[in-house]
Design a protein around this motif. Structure first.
Motif, PDB file in Angstrom:
ATOM      1  N   PHE A 230      -1.513   2.912  -2.163  1.00 24.96           N
ATOM      2  CA  PHE A 230       0.410   3.460  -1.123  1.00 24.96           C
ATOM      3  C   PHE A 230       1.025   2.557  -0.620  1.00 24.96           C
ATOM      4  O   PHE A 230       1.977   1.502   0.103  1.00 24.96           O
ATOM      5  N   LEU A 231      -0.396   1.763   0.023  1.00 22.81           N
ATOM      6  CA  LEU A 231       0.712   0.827   0.983  1.00 22.81           C
ATOM      7  C   LEU A 231       1.023  -0.884   0.385  1.00 22.81           C
ATOM      8  O   LEU A 231       1.846  -1.048   0.595  1.00 22.81           O
ATOM      9  N   ASP A 232      -0.113  -0.723  -1.018  1.00 22.15           N
ATOM     10  CA  ASP A 232      -0.348  -2.646  -2.052  1.00 22.15           C
ATOM     11  C   ASP A 232       0.926  -2.220  -2.676  1.00 22.15           C
ATOM     12  O   ASP A 232       1.376  -3.010  -2.351  1.00 22.15           O
ATOM     13  N   ARG A 233       0.993  -0.752  -3.429  1.00 20.09           N
ATOM     14  CA  ARG A 233       2.025  -1.115  -4.132  1.00 20.09           C
ATOM     15  C   ARG A 233       3.267  -0.725  -4.208  1.00 20.09           C
ATOM     16  O   ARG A 233       4.300  -0.286  -5.072  1.00 20.09           O
ATOM     17  N   GLY A 234       3.787  -0.877  -3.110  1.00 19.98           N
ATOM     18  CA  GLY A 234       4.802  -0.801  -2.541  1.00 19.98           C
ATOM     19  C   GLY A 234       5.848   0.226  -2.235  1.00 19.98           C
ATOM     20  O   GLY A 234       6.978   0.802  -1.670  1.00 19.98           O
ATOM     21  N   CYS A 235       5.340   1.933  -1.826  1.00 24.77           N
ATOM     22  CA  CYS A 235       5.866   2.469  -1.351  1.00 24.77           C
ATOM     23  C   CYS A 235       5.995   3.258   0.153  1.00 24.77           C
ATOM     24  O   CYS A 235       6.825   2.928   0.181  1.00 24.77           O
ATOM     25  N   ALA A 236       4.292   2.125   0.622  1.00 27.48           N
ATOM     26  CA  ALA A 236       5.349   2.385   1.910  1.00 27.48           C
ATOM     27  C   ALA A 236       6.937   1.000   2.066  1.00 27.48           C
ATOM     28  O   ALA A 236       7.271   1.256   3.236  1.00 27.48           O
ATOM     29  N   ASN A 237       7.430   0.521   0.720  1.00 30.53           N
ATOM     30  CA  ASN A 237       8.843  -0.106   1.571  1.00 30.53           C
ATOM     31  C   ASN A 237       9.861   0.515   1.930  1.00 30.53           C
ATOM     32  O   ASN A 237      10.542   0.421   2.749  1.00 30.53           O
ATOM     33  N   CYS A 238       9.521   1.682   1.017  1.00 24.85           N
ATOM     34  CA  CYS A 238      10.494   2.982   1.149  1.00 24.85           C
ATOM     35  C   CYS A 238      10.024   4.129   2.201  1.00 24.85           C
ATOM     36  O   CYS A 238      10.803   4.858   2.161  1.00 24.85           O
ATOM     37  N   HIS A 239       9.057   4.975   1.937  1.00 32.77           N
ATOM     38  CA  HIS A 239       8.167   5.796   2.522  1.00 32.77           C
ATOM     39  C   HIS A 239       7.910   5.268   3.862  1.00 32.77           C
ATOM     40  O   HIS A 239       6.910   4.982   4.303  1.00 32.77           O
ATOM     41  N   THR A 240       7.913   6.492   4.680  1.00 31.80           N
ATOM     42  CA  THR A 240       6.944   6.952   5.968  1.00 31.80           C
ATOM     43  C   THR A 240       6.172   7.339   5.745  1.00 31.80           C
ATOM     44  O   THR A 240       6.801   8.374   5.515  1.00 31.80           O
ATOM     45  N   ILE A 241       4.938   7.340   6.828  1.00 31.26           N
ATOM     46  CA  ILE A 241       3.722   8.923   6.792  1.00 31.26           C
ATOM     47  C   ILE A 241       3.302   7.849   7.960  1.00 31.26           C
ATOM     48  O   ILE A 241       2.870   6.518   8.206  1.00 31.26           O
ATOM     49  N   SER A 242       3.833   9.222   8.696  1.00 30.70           N
ATOM     50  CA  SER A 242       3.591   8.385   9.941  1.00 30.70           C
ATOM     51  C   SER A 242       1.893   8.350  10.394  1.00 30.70           C
ATOM     52  O   SER A 242       1.285   9.452   9.846  1.00 30.70           O
ATOM     53  N   GLY A 243       1.563   7.437  11.358  1.00 35.86           N
ATOM     54  CA  GLY A 243      -0.032   6.950  11.352  1.00 35.86           C
ATOM     55  C   GLY A 243      -0.564   6.418  10.865  1.00 35.86           C
ATOM     56  O   GLY A 243      -1.254   6.443  10.622  1.00 35.86           O
ATOM     57  N   THR A 244       0.790   5.858   9.675  1.00 37.49           N
ATOM     58  CA  THR A 244       0.007   4.732   9.092  1.00 37.49           C
ATOM     59  C   THR A 244       0.990   3.713   9.384  1.00 37.49           C
ATOM     60  O   THR A 244       2.038   3.444   8.996  1.00 37.49           O
ATOM     61  N   PRO A 245       0.584   2.236   8.681  1.00 36.80           N
ATOM     62  CA  PRO A 245       1.948   1.958   8.739  1.00 36.80           C
ATOM     63  C   PRO A 245       2.469   1.285   7.546  1.00 36.80           C
ATOM     64  O   PRO A 245       3.373   0.784   7.824  1.00 36.80           O
ATOM     65  N   ALA A 246       3.151   2.659   7.277  1.00 43.14           N
ATOM     66  CA  ALA A 246       3.616   3.184   6.411  1.00 43.14           C
ATOM     67  C   ALA A 246       5.042   3.423   7.215  1.00 43.14           C
ATOM     68  O   ALA A 246       5.023   4.574   7.930  1.00 43.14           O
ATOM     69  N   LEU A 247       6.382   2.340   6.450  1.00 38.21           N
ATOM     70  CA  LEU A 247       7.432   2.947   7.464  1.00 38.21           C
ATOM     71  C   LEU A 247       8.501   2.726   7.284  1.00 38.21           C
ATOM     72  O   LEU A 247       9.154   2.242   7.584  1.00 38.21           O
ATOM     73  N   GLY A 248       8.407   2.823   5.826  1.00 36.62           N
ATOM     74  CA  GLY A 248       9.154   2.735   5.140  1.00 36.62           C
ATOM     75  C   GLY A 248      10.959   3.741   5.728  1.00 36.62           C
ATOM     76  O   GLY A 248      10.090   5.096   5.749  1.00 36.62           O
ATOM     77  N   GLN A 249      12.363   2.727   5.260  1.00 33.49           N
ATOM     78  CA  GLN A 249      13.079   3.869   5.235  1.00 33.49           C
ATOM     79  C   GLN A 249      13.507   4.939   4.620  1.00 33.49           C
ATOM     80  O   GLN A 249      15.626   5.466   4.692  1.00 33.49           O
ATOM     81  N   VAL A 250      13.430   4.098   3.203  1.00 34.42           N
ATOM     82  CA  VAL A 250      14.588   4.431   2.580  1.00 34.42           C
ATOM     83  C   VAL A 250      15.059   5.845   1.917  1.00 34.42           C
ATOM     84  O   VAL A 250      15.665   6.406   1.400  1.00 34.42           O
ATOM     85  N   GLY A 251      13.990   6.371   1.759  1.00 33.95           N
ATOM     86  CA  GLY A 251      13.125   7.918   1.292  1.00 33.95           C
ATOM     87  C   GLY A 251      13.104   8.764   2.180  1.00 33.95           C
ATOM     88  O   GLY A 251      12.423   8.288   3.359  1.00 33.95           O
ATOM     89  N   PRO A 252      12.690   9.483   1.858  1.00 34.37           N
ATOM     90  CA  PRO A 252      11.673  10.822   2.158  1.00 34.37           C
ATOM     91  C   PRO A 252      11.104  10.181   3.064  1.00 34.37           C
ATOM     92  O   PRO A 252       9.833  10.114   2.311  1.00 34.37           O
ATOM     93  N   ALA A 253      10.373  10.735   4.619  1.00 30.43           N
ATOM     94  CA  ALA A 253       9.165  11.230   5.484  1.00 30.43           C
ATOM     95  C   ALA A 253       8.361  11.576   4.310  1.00 30.43           C
ATOM     96  O   ALA A 253       8.544  12.884   3.630  1.00 30.43           O
ATOM     97  N   LEU A 254       7.078  11.137   4.078  1.00 31.71           N
ATOM     98  CA  LEU A 254       6.434  11.756   3.124  1.00 31.71           C
ATOM     99  C   LEU A 254       4.951  12.878   4.465  1.00 31.71           C
ATOM    100  O   LEU A 254       4.044  12.705   3.892  1.00 31.71           O
ATOM    101  N   THR A 255       5.093  12.260   5.504  1.00 32.55           N
ATOM    102  CA  THR A 255       3.591  12.781   6.163  1.00 32.55           C
ATOM    103  C   THR A 255       3.333  14.009   5.976  1.00 32.55           C
ATOM    104  O   THR A 255       2.309  14.242   6.199  1.00 32.55           O
ATOM    105  N   HIS A 256       4.554  15.340   5.618  1.00 36.20           N
ATOM    106  CA  HIS A 256       3.614  16.147   5.409  1.00 36.20           C
ATOM    107  C   HIS A 256       3.751  16.955   4.140  1.00 36.20           C
ATOM    108  O   HIS A 256       4.317  18.534   3.948  1.00 36.20           O
TER     109      HIS A 256
END
Lengths: 312, 768
Positions: A230-256
């Motif tokens: 998730f972090l290395d292949r680009g997902c994190a560029n667009c999506h946020t998963i709270s509690g991880t380094p993924a902080l992307g704001q382009v697409g929907p948050a995926l925390t739960h």
């Protein structure tokens, strides 16, 4: 058609008022229509055997009474009733209870960002509200005009760039209420659906607490690999998963993500198979969406799915 | 059409065909072209319905669907309905009021040649996948290159500008014909009701269309020049587009309806053998519809964040328009009841009109409630409503009228059986296709979706609607076959339906059935004359085509517009130079040119008002105005421009008065031209002196646009005055017959009236 998201199945205060107005209009309208159709039938019967050319009658005063009665009096009476009911609705809608809670919904092409300001909750495409409690929905858009409508609960309101619009939702009973975008917003306007889950206040508090918490840490080795994908292949560029380094704001948050019933704004059911298909080729399901094909390998995809399924 | 009639001055070949400016020719071109586009838009609708027949289909992909539903809407609303109905009006109304030829025939011809490229552009763009794709109302910001990349929005803007200019030009011709060419004794109160309906509709065109022309121009500027009329980020407002569009869009549907009502008022008395009951009531109802329809546009925006009190007021006004419609419907019903009705095919279409249109009117009252509409708007309920009123109030009367006047235009009787079959298929198809859509909308299905999921209860109703759509298509096809096959049918007597109105007094075109018609058909010569035909000239067509190329060129490069305008100006000058002289002697002479110019000036004034009004709208929308770095320009410029504008307009107006006393007129016109040119120079210097551009923010955008438009208007005045000066000096305008100069003076007068408003807005209002 109890499956339909219909304004004639009201489960909320505002929808109930509007449903009454619709019903009144349908009854009054049908009555007027039957009258006019009845006159047409009477005319057809009265003149049914006429074929010869008879001398013309140039008197244009004969029959003017019909115009007085049918063209002036009848519309004025009916319209006064209709306008009267509109005013009744305006007043009744203004009498709704003051909302305690605010939810912010931001329209994107083609998904819904949902935030609970003050609660630090960010999710997408699904919204939970406590039954019986009025909730103010603040509507904005990040790009073009969208329109938010949950027919069984309330009226619709457009989301216009540069402005904030507001609705008040109250659900009478627990349930899942469908909504959809109601202003043409481009290629996938048809696939921009929404869900409101109304639940008893206790359940709602629990939901809120769950949503406030960050994502659970990966619970297996494959899930850990999945997070790495998730972090290395680009997902994190667009999506946020709270509690991880993924902080992307382009697409929907995926925390739960795993606790959502539908994905891609109501396009697909949230099962492993559908999620896999979506991730492999989003364009197949929602052409024009900003999510690209990632070309993950088979094992990478399975690891990612393992991780995503753990995001309850 | 091309009959055996004597055609004075018609040149042969393609040039002759393009130069033919006779009213009958122009009107038939509008009707046939409009109907051809109706067919194309109908085919688009069938494709749409195929895609929606079942859930989750991919008969069409989303891009194709977007363009097809947009092209269906834009073609029907801009390219079919108004042009075809105006064409019918142009063909019938002159003979109904006793005129031998239309007024301003060259203007009407110009209108056709501007209209045709608009329709072609949309469909050619579709073939290249670049057709408009944001719906026929083209909301922003969706319809901008940022969200819908490509030429789609630019094609839309160009097509709108061209087709709207065409309909305005044609409307000016219609109004002028009714004002100036009525037969002796035909006072307005003796005109057939069709003429009343057309008069009101044409006046509505003149007032409504400029709003969307201005909006489309702003759209082009936003797209090509970086202005910010509709972009929220820099102070613009997407709702400004909606207001400008619907201020035009709502009157549009009523000005489409009115000729339909006029056709109904023509057919009903004929087949009821009874005068239309309550003539004055019906004429008054047309006027009321015309006026009220300008006061209701916000009902298309009930779900937007406009003020609730305003929405309720617009809701009440929307309901009010049902009253004059009700008056008309009950006049028809009363006439039918009290008369002696024969159920011929045209009357069947009238009965269909009553049933379908009244249903649409009732759903219109329903959606007119600001509160209930929050549940209906943007669902299939509105799709049902709009198709019921348009099919019932426009299409059914139109087809009834085609059948009714077929003998007059072709000299043959239209077939009865096929006509009944066509009507039955169309009527049934309309019910099957659109009645279920009320339910579809109440089940929550949104509009403009390329597909829908199964399981929401929308499947069966959509399938039924699709079947109905194909039934309508069958009906239209049968009707078309009837029109063609009947060309070889029995010859029609002069007044086959026994009508009472004047258009049947013209003999139908002669139908020659032998080599020696005068030996074997002694009466054929009666139909050989069609009155004084207009002299042919290619310049209206040339001016139109140059303008069309220029406007379409903006899709690719804004500079092409300049070239197009310049060429069009040259063609226009030649047009005026070769036109027959106008007999006006002074400004108050109400000749055709006077009426036509007055009507045109109303349009220009409304356009100016829309532009200037947008300044105030955006000012109210933004807390701070002007938006920095924009600031009020130095008053010195305003003073200089006022003096120059005043001089230019004063000199031109006085020159018309001077013409009776020879000599000084040419000098005054030249002086006016010079003052105008200096004005344009001052505006140019002022704009170049700014350290921001039109693309900086919304207030610089609107200020710049107002300045540019004003400059162009004055430049046009200067150019025309210069040409006029040369003509006066050469003796072309005889002293006692200033003719077309009156038009120039009226234009100058309009500028003189508009300038204070503009100057106030640019120089004083920002300082308040």
């Amino acid at each position: 058609m109890s499956d339909s998201p219909s304004p004639l199945h009201p489960h909320g205060h505002n929808a109930g008022i509007l449903s009454q107005e619709i019903t009144f209009q349908l009854v009054a309208g049908c009555a007027v229509l039957l009258l006019v159709l009845g006159i047409l039938v009477a005319i057809a019967i009265r003149h049914r055997r006429r074929t010869a050319l008879e001398p013309p009658n140039t008197d244009d005063e004969e029959g003017v009474r019909w115009i007085w009665i049918g063209g002036l009096a009848l519309p004025l009476v009916v319209l006064t009733a209709v306008v009267g009911w509109t005013v009744r609705s305006v007043i009744a809608l203004g009498n709704e209870p003051r909302p305690v809670r605010t939810v912010q919904v931001i329209g994107h092409r083609w998904w819904w960002e949902v935030r609970y300001p003050g609660e630090r909750v960010t999710t997408a495409n699904e919204m939970a509200i406590p039954v019986g409690e009025p909730v103010r929905v603040r509507l904005q858009t990040a790009d073009v005009i969208h329109s938010f409508w949950v027919p069984e609960l309330d009226r619709k309101a457009d989301m216009i760039p540069g402005r904030i619009t507001k609705l008040e939702l109250t659900a009478d009973r627990p349930g899942t209420y469908l909504g959809e975008c109601q202003e043409y917003c481009g290629l996938q306007h048809a696939r921009m659906r929404f869900q409101v889950d109304a639940m008893p206040p206790g359940d709602f508090d629990a939901w809120l607490r769950r949503e406030q918490s960050g994502a659970p840490p990966p619970d297996s080795m494959t899930a850990r690999e999945g997070l790495r994908v998730f972090l290395d292949r680009g997902c994190a560029n667009c999506h946020t998963i709270s509690g991880t380094p993924a902080l992307g704001q382009v697409g929907p948050a995926l925390t739960h993500l795993a606790s959502r019933k539908l994905i891609a704004a109501g396009t697909l059911v949230n099962t492993r198979g559908r999620l896999a298909a979506w991730i492999s080729d989003p364009q197949h399901f929602k052409r024009g969406a900003l999510m690209p094909r990632l070309n993950l390998s088979g094992p990478e995809l399975q690891e990612l799915l393992d991780y995503l399924e753990s995001l309850k | 059409m091309t009959t055996a009639a004597v055609t004075a001055g018609r040149r042969p070949g393609v040039l002759g065909w393009v130069s033919d400016v006779r009213g009958q020719t122009t009107s038939m071109r509008f009707i046939l072209t409009g109907l051809a586009f109706f067919g194309l838009a109908g085919l688009a609708a069938l494709l749409i319905r195929l895609q929606l027949a079942q859930p989750d289909q991919t008969v069409l992909n989303p891009e194709a669907y977007e363009q097809l539903f947009t092209v269906h809407g834009t073609t029907m609303m801009f390219i079919f309905a108004v042009p075809a109905l105006e064409g019918i009006a142009l063909r019938l109304v002159p003979s109904e009021i006793g005129a031998a030829e239309i007024a301003l025939p060259r203007l009407a011809a110009f209108a056709y040649w501007i209209y045709l490229p608009a329709g072609i552009a949309i469909w050619v763009a579709l073939a290249f996948g670049q057709a408009p794709d944001s719906g026929w109302f083209n909301y922003l910001p969706l319809a901008s290159p940022r969200y819908q990349p490509g030429f789609h929005g630019d094609v839309y803007a160009a097509a709108v500008i061209l087709s709207m200019v065409a309909t305005v030009a044609l409307a000016i011709s219609l109004v002028t014909t009714i004002a100036t060419r009525r037969a002796r004794g035909m006072s307005p109160y003796r005109m057939p009701l069709m003429a009343w309906a057309v008069l009101v509709a044409a006046l509505m065109v003149i007032v409504a269309m400029p709003s969307v022309i201005v909006a489309a121009t702003m759209l082009t500027f936003d797209s090509k020049l970086g202005t910010h009329f509709f972009g929220a980020a820099a102070g613009g407002d997407p709702l400004l587009w909606q207001h400008l569009f619907w201020f035009f869009g709502h009157p549009l549907v009523y000005l489409m309806l009115l000729p339909g009502l006029g056709i109904v008022s023509s057919i009903t008395p004929t087949f009821a053998r009874h005068a239309m009951v309550g003539y004055r009531w019906v004429a008054a109802s047309y006027l009321c519809i015309g006026v009220i329809s300008f006061m209701v546009w916000v009902h298309h925006m009930f779900a937007t964040p406009t003020a609730q009190a305003g929405r309720t007021a617009f809701s009440v006004a929307t309901m009010a328009v049902a009253v004059p419609s009700g008056i008309h419907v009950f006049a028809v019903l009363s006439t039918l009841w009290h008369g002696r009705v024969r159920f011929e095919v045209p009357l069947l279409f009238v009965l269909g009109f009553v049933a379908i249109f009244v249903t649409g009117g009732i759903s219109g009252v329903m959606v007119g409630s600001t509160t209930a509409d929050w549940e209906y708007t943007d669902t299939y309920f509105v799709v049902a409503h709009l198709h019921f009123v348009l099919l019932g109030g426009v299409v059914l009367p139109l087809f009834g009228g085609l059948h009714y006047w077929y003998p007059k235009v072709t000299g043959r009787m239209p077939g009865r059986r096929l006509g009944v079959a066509a009507f039955a298929a169309m009527f049934t198809g309309i019910l099957v296709a659109f009645l279920p859509m009320h339910l579809t909308g109440l089940l929550g299905m949104p509009r403009r979706v390329w597909t829908y999921p199964a399981g929401l209860g929308w499947d069966g109703v959509n399938l039924i609607s699709t079947i109905g759509a194909f039934l309508i298509g069958l009906g239209v096809l049968l009707f078309l076959v009837n029109m063609i096959v009947s060309l070889r049918g029995p010859v029609a007597p002069p007044d086959p339906w026994g009508s009472g109105t004047l258009e049947w007094a013209d003999a139908p075109p002669p139908v020659v059935t032998s080599h020696y018609p005068l030996w074997e058909q002694p009466d054929v010569g009666e139909g050989a004359r069609v009155g004084t035909p207009a002299l042919s000239t290619p310049f209206p067509a040339l001016a139109a085509l140059c303008l069309a190329v220029g406007v379409l060129g903006t899709i690719f490069d804004p500079l092409l517009l300049g070239a197009g305008l310049a060429l069009a100006f040259v063609a226009f000058v030649e047009w005026v130079r070769t036109a027959p002289p106008d007999p006006a002697r002074h400004l108050r002479d109400r000749t055709e040119l006077w009426w036509g110019t007055a009507a045109g000036m109303i349009s220009v004034f409304v356009a100016t008002g829309a532009l200037v009004g947008s300044w105030y709208y955006l000012a109210a929308h933004n807390g701070q105005w002007p938006l920095p770095p924009d600031e009020p320009p130095p008053l010195l410029w305003g003073v200089a421009e006022t003096l120059l504008a005043g001089a230019a307009t004063f000199l031109v107006i006085r020159a018309v008065g001077e013409l009776r006393r020879d000599g000084r007129a040419a000098a005054m016109l030249a002086g006016g031209a010079l003052a105008g040119l200096l004005f344009v120079a001052v505006v140019a210097v002022e704009l170049l002196d700014l350290d921001y551009t039109q693309a900086t923010n919304a207030s610089t955008s609107v200020d710049w646009t107002i300045s540019i438009v004003t400059g162009l208007m004055v430049l046009t005045l200067a150019g025309a005055a210069a040409v006029a000066s040369a003509w006066v000096r050469s003796g072309r305008f005889a002293a006692a017959r200033p003719g077309g100069l009156v038009s120039l003076a009226m234009y100058a007068g309009l500028l003189a009236v508009s300038w204070p408003l503009i100057a106030f807005t640019l120089y004083i209002a920002p300082r308040l």
